[in-house]
Design a protein around this motif. Structure first.
Motif, PDB file in Angstrom:
ATOM      1  N   PRO A 159      -0.714-113.456  74.768  1.00  0.00           N
ATOM      2  CA  PRO A 159      -0.197-114.180  75.945  1.00  0.00           C
ATOM      3  C   PRO A 159       0.374-115.550  75.572  1.00  0.00           C
ATOM      4  O   PRO A 159       0.460-115.896  74.391  1.00  0.00           O
ATOM      5  CB  PRO A 159      -1.440-114.315  76.815  1.00  0.00           C
ATOM      6  CG  PRO A 159      -2.539-114.500  75.829  1.00  0.00           C
ATOM      7  CD  PRO A 159      -2.153-113.741  74.580  1.00  0.00           C
ATOM      8  N   LYS A 184       3.338-108.757  68.580  1.00  0.00           N
ATOM      9  CA  LYS A 184       4.374-109.096  69.566  1.00  0.00           C
ATOM     10  C   LYS A 184       3.866-110.239  70.443  1.00  0.00           C
ATOM     11  O   LYS A 184       2.945-110.056  71.238  1.00  0.00           O
ATOM     12  CB  LYS A 184       4.687-107.883  70.444  1.00  0.00           C
ATOM     13  CG  LYS A 184       5.924-108.131  71.300  1.00  0.00           C
ATOM     14  CD  LYS A 184       5.929-107.322  72.569  1.00  0.00           C
ATOM     15  CE  LYS A 184       5.065-107.901  73.650  1.00  0.00           C
ATOM     16  NZ  LYS A 184       5.452-109.239  74.111  1.00  0.00           N
ATOM     17  N   GLY A 235      -4.347-110.702  77.536  1.00  0.00           N
ATOM     18  CA  GLY A 235      -3.412-110.976  78.622  1.00  0.00           C
ATOM     19  C   GLY A 235      -4.078-110.690  79.955  1.00  0.00           C
ATOM     20  O   GLY A 235      -5.304-110.727  80.078  1.00  0.00           O
TER      21      GLY A 235
HETATM   22  P1  NAD Z   1       0.494-110.745  80.641  1.00  0.00           P
HETATM   23  O1  NAD Z   1      -0.431-109.619  80.811  1.00  0.00           O
HETATM   24  O2  NAD Z   1       1.595-110.928  81.601  1.00  0.00           O
HETATM   25  O3  NAD Z   1       1.214-110.665  79.208  1.00  0.00           O
HETATM   26  C1  NAD Z   1       0.461-110.569  78.009  1.00  0.00           C
HETATM   27  C2  NAD Z   1       1.289-109.847  76.952  1.00  0.00           C
HETATM   28  O4  NAD Z   1       1.503-108.489  77.363  1.00  0.00           O
HETATM   29  C3  NAD Z   1       2.669-110.443  76.715  1.00  0.00           C
HETATM   30  O5  NAD Z   1       2.922-110.432  75.327  1.00  0.00           O
HETATM   31  C4  NAD Z   1       3.586-109.456  77.438  1.00  0.00           C
HETATM   32  O6  NAD Z   1       4.894-109.411  76.891  1.00  0.00           O
HETATM   33  C5  NAD Z   1       2.869-108.146  77.187  1.00  0.00           C
HETATM   34  N1  NAD Z   1       3.200-107.064  78.139  1.00  0.00           N
HETATM   35  C6  NAD Z   1       3.666-107.170  79.402  1.00  0.00           C
HETATM   36  N2  NAD Z   1       3.808-105.941  79.961  1.00  0.00           N
HETATM   37  C7  NAD Z   1       3.409-105.050  79.038  1.00  0.00           C
HETATM   38  C8  NAD Z   1       3.268-103.623  79.009  1.00  0.00           C
HETATM   39  N3  NAD Z   1       3.596-102.870  80.060  1.00  0.00           N
HETATM   40  N4  NAD Z   1       2.783-103.039  77.893  1.00  0.00           N
HETATM   41  C9  NAD Z   1       2.411-103.773  76.825  1.00  0.00           C
HETATM   42  N5  NAD Z   1       2.525-105.128  76.787  1.00  0.00           N
HETATM   43  C10 NAD Z   1       3.004-105.762  77.877  1.00  0.00           C
HETATM   44  O7  NAD Z   1      -0.452-112.044  80.549  1.00  0.00           O
HETATM   45  P2  NAD Z   1      -0.011-113.569  80.413  1.00  0.00           P
HETATM   46  O8  NAD Z   1       0.523-113.992  81.747  1.00  0.00           O
HETATM   47  O9  NAD Z   1       0.815-113.775  79.191  1.00  0.00           O
HETATM   48  O10 NAD Z   1      -1.423-114.286  80.144  1.00  0.00           O
HETATM   49  C11 NAD Z   1      -2.236-114.752  81.150  1.00  0.00           C
HETATM   50  C12 NAD Z   1      -3.442-113.860  81.332  1.00  0.00           C
HETATM   51  O11 NAD Z   1      -4.112-113.672  80.093  1.00  0.00           O
HETATM   52  C13 NAD Z   1      -4.492-114.436  82.261  1.00  0.00           C
HETATM   53  O12 NAD Z   1      -4.946-113.449  83.175  1.00  0.00           O
HETATM   54  C14 NAD Z   1      -5.632-114.837  81.345  1.00  0.00           C
HETATM   55  O13 NAD Z   1      -6.893-114.879  81.964  1.00  0.00           O
HETATM   56  C15 NAD Z   1      -5.520-113.815  80.277  1.00  0.00           C
HETATM   57  N6  NAD Z   1      -6.117-114.291  79.032  1.00  0.00           N
HETATM   58  C16 NAD Z   1      -7.276-113.718  78.603  1.00  0.00           C
HETATM   59  C17 NAD Z   1      -7.893-114.178  77.458  1.00  0.00           C
HETATM   60  C18 NAD Z   1      -9.182-113.574  76.973  1.00  0.00           C
HETATM   61  O14 NAD Z   1      -9.512-113.762  75.824  1.00  0.00           O
HETATM   62  N7  NAD Z   1      -9.909-112.837  77.795  1.00  0.00           N
HETATM   63  C19 NAD Z   1      -7.332-115.219  76.740  1.00  0.00           C
HETATM   64  C20 NAD Z   1      -6.151-115.786  77.203  1.00  0.00           C
HETATM   65  C21 NAD Z   1      -5.545-115.299  78.352  1.00  0.00           C
END
Ligand code: NAD
Length: 485
Positions: A159, A184, A235
């Motif tokens: 993320p 990625k 994410g």
């Molecule tokens: P996101 O889910 O929108 O994106 C994360 C990643 O997934 C990006 O690289 C994105 O390009 C990719 N992605 C998007 N659609 C996809 C698909 N269909 N298939 C595969 N990959 C895909 O999240 P974000 O907005 O980047 O991050 C914020 C979120 O992450 C928050 O909910 C936060 O709580 C969480 N987070 C969790 C942790 C943890 O360790 N638990 C740490 C940091 C952030």
């Protein structure tokens, strides 16, 4: 060990060069580029390569080709390579820190520095960890041993809130256990990952670590691909569910680190004044864009009003601004999509007339994605600000009377990432901590992480763990070996 000047010369990058994909040990441009914005002013910071589906395929095939010889190296030899990688990261540290602030927004002199330094430390230390062979039985008749073998190609998807740390948290355990990787990064923050891919290319064998930037569709190609054995994903919960569904095609292993709505519970006998600064940073560090940020702060009603007053007084001393400026405590929201979500949440707080002793109004005339530190005093339990993960600098401070009731409220969430309990009576605080349904619970401290400490979520906050022996094992297959004597 300090890095020698000669070693630095070999791996130091010139960060002014264009951003490139790292595939099979080569730096490649892509057919198209996409804009990456500086969240402090929304100007275009750089053009990042937008990899084609063919380039993603090439990266996966490069990782597949590199896997047998990388896996065949001794653990010690892989440790040597990864240690050299840590040295190379160290040699480029200052540039990585600056770039992290420019693309992510966090203050350069505090949070960006600590993120990059912690990441390098992690790479260096994880390389020293080993998974020992476990001997379960050793009798005159036979021996039973448990070994851990690498999985193959791992896909890492990260993320935008901690792009360096969350990326390297995956790289180091993946590589030391003998796997190869395609990483990625988020399209919002691809630059630091492209640079650490470029750095890897100077010290690691070709194809061992490939870094490919582009849109979300590249993530989907990875989760569906039959040559990827595991996806390590950090994410949102919504995307995590998609990763799991499409990964089922070849029964991929998945580690999912997802969202959270962490509760902190301050019991009546807490010396609350002494913990206000700690709890402020636990909630507002990285401008609240943090999976394990405190997002619901429950304070016993006997001290709630005094606590809010102290908390507001402390929060008023903190400055929101451009992360490149010395003196900035909190940077902007990383991207416009998240900023717009916060605008909507702030409107909800306003429309419902919740008490807001600090902040509450986003100045939408500013060029950057700046959101003021905002405290919401005792909103109802059912309010959006309590029930949802805001991922921004806004915190509800909620009063409670009864310990059973606050435990019920803290647990009444689809998330279960972290939580904390604060109290003068240690045993009473531990008793509350034991009742919280979360992957990590801290008592009278918070946000301690470590190489050897597993970290992961319960419920819809994730699946599996990162870090620790358990985290390392998640990059392996368990293989039981039985020998007749
Ligand atoms: P996101 O889910 O929108 O994106 C994360 C990643 O997934 C990006 O690289 C994105 O390009 C990719 N992605 C998007 N659609 C996809 C698909 N269909 N298939 C595969 N990959 C895909 O999240 P974000 O907005 O980047 O991050 C914020 C979120 O992450 C928050 O909910 C936060 O709580 C969480 N987070 C969790 C942790 C943890 O360790 N638990 C740490 C940091 C952030």
């Amino acid at each position: 060990m300090p890095t020698s000047q000669a070693a630095i010369e070999g791996v130091k990058l010139y960060f002014s060069k264009p951003y490139m994909l790292t595939i099979n040990g080569e730096l490649l441009s892509a057919p198209n580029t996409f804009d990456v914005f500086n969240p402090a002013d929304n100007t275009v910071l750089a053009h990042a390569p937008e990899a084609s589906a063919e380039q993603m395929e090439a990266a996966i095939q490069a990782a597949k080709k590199a896997f047998p010889s990388w896996a065949a190296l001794s653990w010690g030899k892989r440790c040597e390579y990864i240690t050299r990688y840590a040295d190379a990261l160290e040699a480029n540290k200052e540039d990585l820190i600056t770039l992290l602030t420019l693309e992510q927004g966090k203050p350069r002199h505090t949070m960006a520095t600590s993120e990059v330094e912690a990441s390098i430390y992690w790479v260096r230390e994880v390389a020293k960890r080993k998974i020992p062979v476990e001997v379960l039985e050793d009798t005159e008749q036979h021996t039973v041993e448990v070994h851990h073998t690498p999985l193959g190609v791992v896909g890492a998807i990260t993320p935008w809130n901690y792009p360096v740390l969350l990326g390297l948290w995956k790289v180091a355990p993946c590589l030391i256990t003998g796997n190869t990787m395609v990483l990625k990064p988020s399209p919002y923050t691809p630059l630091t990952s492209l640079r650490f891919g470029e750095i890897a290319q100077r010290v690691l064998p070709a194809g061992v670590l490939n870094v490919v930037s582009g849109g979300n569709e590249l993530g989907q190609i990875m989760t569906e691909h039959p040559d990827i054995a595991k996806i390590s994903f950090t994410g949102s919960t919504a995307t995590g569910k998609k990763v799991m569904a499409s990964g089922s095609s070849n029964l991929k292993r998945v580690t999912l680190e997802l969202g959270g709505n962490d509760a902190a519970i301050v019991l009546a006998d807490t010396d609350y004044k002494s913990i206000v600064p700690t709890l402020f940073w636990a909630a507002f560090g990285n401008s609240g864009q943090w999976c394990i940020a405190v997002k619901r702060l429950y304070v016993h009603s006997s001290i709630h009003a005094d606590f809010v007053r102290e908390f507001v007084a402390y929060a008023k001393t903190k400055k929101v601004g451009d992360g490149m400026n010395v003196g900035t405590d909190l940077g902007p929201i990383q991207n416009r999509m998240q900023y717009n979500k916060l605008v909507e949440l702030f409107d909800d707080v306003k429309n419902n007339d919740y008490r807001v002793p600090l902040g509450g109004t986003i100045d939408r005339t500013l060029a950057g994605n700046f959101v003021p530190v905002t405290i919401v005093d005792n909103p109802p339990e059912s309010s959006r600000i309590v029930q949802e993960e805001p991922f921004g600098p806004i915190l509800p401070i909620i009063a409670f009377d009864d310990v059973d009731d606050v435990v019920r409220r803290a647990n009444a969430s689809p998330f279960g990432l972290g939580g904390s309990v604060w109290g003068g009576d240690r045993d009473a605080a531990i008793a509350v901590a034991n009742r919280l349904e979360t992957g990590t619970v801290w008592v009278n401290e918070i946000h301690i992480h470590g190489i050897d400490i597993p970290f992961g979520g319960h419920k819809q906050s994730g699946m599996g763990v990162e870090n620790g022996h358990e985290g390392l094992c998640e990059f392996t297959n368990t293989k039981t070996l039985m020998l007749k004597k």
